[in-house]
Design a protein around this motif. Structure first.
Motif, PDB file in Angstrom:
ATOM      1  N   LEU A  19       0.839  -1.197   0.000  1.00  8.57           N
ATOM      2  CA  LEU A  19       0.000   0.000   0.000  1.00  8.57           C
ATOM      3  C   LEU A  19       0.873   1.245   0.000  1.00  8.57           C
ATOM      4  CD1 LEU A  19      -2.730  -0.887   2.651  1.00  8.57           C
ATOM      5  CD2 LEU A  19      -2.949  -0.921   0.165  1.00  8.57           C
ATOM      6  N   LEU A  20       0.518   2.189  -0.849  1.00  9.86           N
ATOM      7  CA  LEU A  20       1.162   3.491  -0.835  1.00  9.86           C
ATOM      8  C   LEU A  20       0.637   4.235   0.389  1.00  9.86           C
ATOM      9  CD1 LEU A  20       2.855   5.737  -2.149  1.00  9.86           C
ATOM     10  CD2 LEU A  20       0.819   6.334  -3.484  1.00  9.86           C
ATOM     11  N   ASP A  21       1.528   4.635   1.279  1.00  9.85           N
ATOM     12  CA  ASP A  21       1.105   5.339   2.502  1.00  9.85           C
ATOM     13  C   ASP A  21       0.697   6.753   2.122  1.00  9.85           C
ATOM     14  OD1 ASP A  21       0.701   6.472   4.970  1.00  9.85           O
ATOM     15  OD2 ASP A  21       2.529   5.658   5.856  1.00  9.85           O
ATOM     16  N   GLN A  22      -0.600   6.947   1.960  1.00  9.50           N
ATOM     17  CA  GLN A  22      -1.121   8.219   1.479  1.00  9.50           C
ATOM     18  C   GLN A  22      -1.037   9.328   2.524  1.00  9.50           C
ATOM     19  OE1 GLN A  22      -4.884   7.554  -0.479  1.00  9.50           O
ATOM     20  NE2 GLN A  22      -3.969   6.021  -1.818  1.00  9.50           N
ATOM     21  N   ARG A  23      -0.728   8.962   3.756  1.00  9.71           N
ATOM     22  CA  ARG A  23      -0.534   9.984   4.795  1.00  9.71           C
ATOM     23  C   ARG A  23       0.763  10.746   4.558  1.00  9.71           C
ATOM     24  NH1 ARG A  23      -0.583   5.820   9.614  1.00  9.71           N
ATOM     25  NH2 ARG A  23       0.970   5.043   8.155  1.00  9.71           N
ATOM     26  N   LYS A  24       1.694  10.154   3.835  1.00  8.31           N
ATOM     27  CA  LYS A  24       3.008  10.756   3.601  1.00  8.31           C
ATOM     28  C   LYS A  24       3.041  11.632   2.350  1.00  8.31           C
ATOM     29  CE  LYS A  24       4.918   8.101   6.813  1.00  8.31           C
ATOM     30  NZ  LYS A  24       5.165   8.563   8.129  1.00  8.31           N
ATOM     31  N   LEU A  25       2.000  11.520   1.520  1.00 10.67           N
ATOM     32  CA  LEU A  25       1.958  12.287   0.275  1.00 10.67           C
ATOM     33  C   LEU A  25       1.684  13.752   0.545  1.00 10.67           C
ATOM     34  CD1 LEU A  25      -0.139   9.855  -1.941  1.00 10.67           C
ATOM     35  CD2 LEU A  25       2.329  10.216  -2.010  1.00 10.67           C
ATOM     36  N   VAL A  55      -3.972  -5.175   7.469  1.00 14.34           N
ATOM     37  CA  VAL A  55      -4.612  -4.389   6.413  1.00 14.34           C
ATOM     38  C   VAL A  55      -5.796  -3.616   7.000  1.00 14.34           C
ATOM     39  CG1 VAL A  55      -5.842  -4.473   4.208  1.00 14.34           C
ATOM     40  CG2 VAL A  55      -3.852  -5.947   4.586  1.00 14.34           C
ATOM     41  N   ALA A  56      -6.561  -4.252   7.877  1.00 11.50           N
ATOM     42  CA  ALA A  56      -7.683  -3.570   8.535  1.00 11.50           C
ATOM     43  C   ALA A  56      -7.188  -2.365   9.335  1.00 11.50           C
ATOM     44  CB  ALA A  56      -8.442  -4.539   9.439  1.00 11.50           C
ATOM     45  N   GLN A  57      -6.068  -2.521  10.022  1.00 11.14           N
ATOM     46  CA  GLN A  57      -5.492  -1.395  10.765  1.00 11.14           C
ATOM     47  C   GLN A  57      -5.057  -0.282   9.815  1.00 11.14           C
ATOM     48  OE1 GLN A  57      -2.373  -3.380  12.966  1.00 11.14           O
ATOM     49  NE2 GLN A  57      -3.607  -3.443  14.828  1.00 11.14           N
ATOM     50  N   ALA A  58      -4.466  -0.664   8.695  1.00 16.64           N
ATOM     51  CA  ALA A  58      -4.027   0.333   7.713  1.00 16.64           C
ATOM     52  C   ALA A  58      -5.214   1.135   7.188  1.00 16.64           C
ATOM     53  CB  ALA A  58      -3.291  -0.347   6.563  1.00 16.64           C
ATOM     54  N   ILE A  59      -6.318   0.453   6.941  1.00 17.10           N
ATOM     55  CA  ILE A  59      -7.519   1.147   6.471  1.00 17.10           C
ATOM     56  C   ILE A  59      -8.028   2.104   7.539  1.00 17.10           C
ATOM     57  CG2 ILE A  59      -9.948   0.833   5.840  1.00 17.10           C
ATOM     58  CD1 ILE A  59      -9.039  -1.811   4.449  1.00 17.10           C
ATOM     59  N   SER A  60      -8.089   1.652   8.781  1.00 19.72           N
ATOM     60  CA  SER A  60      -8.598   2.522   9.851  1.00 19.72           C
ATOM     61  C   SER A  60      -7.651   3.676  10.160  1.00 19.72           C
ATOM     62  CB  SER A  60      -8.899   1.717  11.114  1.00 19.72           C
ATOM     63  OG  SER A  60      -7.716   1.230  11.686  1.00 19.72           O
ATOM     64  N   GLN A  61      -6.353   3.484   9.904  1.00 16.47           N
ATOM     65  CA  GLN A  61      -5.371   4.554  10.128  1.00 16.47           C
ATOM     66  C   GLN A  61      -5.194   5.440   8.899  1.00 16.47           C
ATOM     67  OE1 GLN A  61      -1.915   2.334  11.356  1.00 16.47           O
ATOM     68  NE2 GLN A  61      -2.793   1.876  13.359  1.00 16.47           N
ATOM     69  N   VAL A 103      -4.523   4.012   3.330  1.00 17.97           N
ATOM     70  CA  VAL A 103      -5.139   4.010   2.004  1.00 17.97           C
ATOM     71  C   VAL A 103      -6.447   4.783   2.101  1.00 17.97           C
ATOM     72  CG1 VAL A 103      -6.279   1.782   2.373  1.00 17.97           C
ATOM     73  CG2 VAL A 103      -5.824   2.548   0.060  1.00 17.97           C
ATOM     74  N   ARG A 104      -6.736   5.584   1.077  1.00 16.77           N
ATOM     75  CA  ARG A 104      -7.916   6.449   1.117  1.00 16.77           C
ATOM     76  C   ARG A 104      -8.724   6.327  -0.156  1.00 16.77           C
ATOM     77  NH1 ARG A 104      -5.091  11.832   3.724  1.00 16.77           N
ATOM     78  NH2 ARG A 104      -4.215  10.717   5.491  1.00 16.77           N
ATOM     79  N   GLY A 105      -9.993   6.616  -0.053  1.00 17.36           N
ATOM     80  CA  GLY A 105     -10.894   6.565  -1.196  1.00 17.36           C
ATOM     81  C   GLY A 105     -11.609   5.230  -1.250  1.00 17.36           C
ATOM     82  N   ALA A 106     -12.902   5.277  -1.477  1.00 17.49           N
ATOM     83  CA  ALA A 106     -13.727   4.068  -1.424  1.00 17.49           C
ATOM     84  C   ALA A 106     -13.234   2.943  -2.332  1.00 17.49           C
ATOM     85  CB  ALA A 106     -15.180   4.418  -1.736  1.00 17.49           C
ATOM     86  N   PRO A 107     -12.898   3.214  -3.598  1.00 16.33           N
ATOM     87  CA  PRO A 107     -12.438   2.098  -4.438  1.00 16.33           C
ATOM     88  C   PRO A 107     -11.144   1.460  -3.913  1.00 16.33           C
ATOM     89  CG  PRO A 107     -13.089   3.950  -5.809  1.00 16.33           C
ATOM     90  CD  PRO A 107     -13.055   4.441  -4.379  1.00 16.33           C
ATOM     91  N   ALA A 108     -10.189   2.271  -3.507  1.00 13.76           N
ATOM     92  CA  ALA A 108      -8.914   1.744  -3.002  1.00 13.76           C
ATOM     93  C   ALA A 108      -9.103   1.006  -1.679  1.00 13.76           C
ATOM     94  CB  ALA A 108      -7.893   2.872  -2.836  1.00 13.76           C
ATOM     95  N   ILE A 109      -9.978   1.517  -0.832  1.00 16.02           N
ATOM     96  CA  ILE A 109     -10.256   0.845   0.439  1.00 16.02           C
ATOM     97  C   ILE A 109     -10.895  -0.520   0.185  1.00 16.02           C
ATOM     98  CG2 ILE A 109     -11.729   0.908   2.500  1.00 16.02           C
ATOM     99  CD1 ILE A 109     -11.214   3.983   2.531  1.00 16.02           C
ATOM    100  N   GLY A 138      -6.572  -7.892   1.479  1.00 12.49           N
ATOM    101  CA  GLY A 138      -6.279  -8.294   2.857  1.00 12.49           C
ATOM    102  C   GLY A 138      -6.881  -9.654   3.168  1.00 12.49           C
ATOM    103  N   LEU A 139      -8.110  -9.877   2.702  1.00 17.01           N
ATOM    104  CA  LEU A 139      -8.743 -11.189   2.874  1.00 17.01           C
ATOM    105  C   LEU A 139      -7.983 -12.262   2.099  1.00 17.01           C
ATOM    106  CD1 LEU A 139     -12.520 -10.240   2.686  1.00 17.01           C
ATOM    107  CD2 LEU A 139     -11.224 -10.973   4.699  1.00 17.01           C
TER     108      LEU A 139
END
Length: 90
Positions: free
Chosen positions: A32-38, A53-59, A62-68, A75-76
């Motif tokens: 995952l590209l860490d979008q918080r760093k962009l 992966v669930a933690q990454a989504i909640s943190q 990754v952002r945006g509905a399609p990417a999430i 992750g599954l």
């Protein structure tokens, strides 16, 4: 399993698009590209377990509905791959 971080990935992007996630079939790893760093930095994080992966989504790594949605599905897949690996060893 800890999350791996790299500053950039060597492999080419899908076409000319900047895709925020990549799947490595050989290792069942989601990158995952860490979008918080962009936009300051391009940091990629590797995930091999569904709960990470669930933690990454909640943190908001990754952002945006399609990417999430794609990240959750991969992750599954990573979690299922781990179950298959464990079953093969038994």
């Amino acid at each position: 399993m800890p999350v791996t971080q790299v500053d950039a990935l060597e492999e080419p992007r899908w076409g000319d698009l900047h895709c925020p996630l990549r799947w490595d079939d050989a290792s069942a790893t989601l990158w995952l590209l860490d979008q918080r760093k962009l936009p300051a930095k391009e940091v990629w994080l590797a995930y091999r377990e569904a709960r990470n992966v669930a933690q990454a989504i909640s943190q908001m790594v990754v952002r945006g509905a399609p990417a999430i949605g794609c990240a959750a599905a991969f992750g599954l897949a990573a979690g299922a791959a781990r179950l298959v690996d464990v079953g093969a060893k038994d």
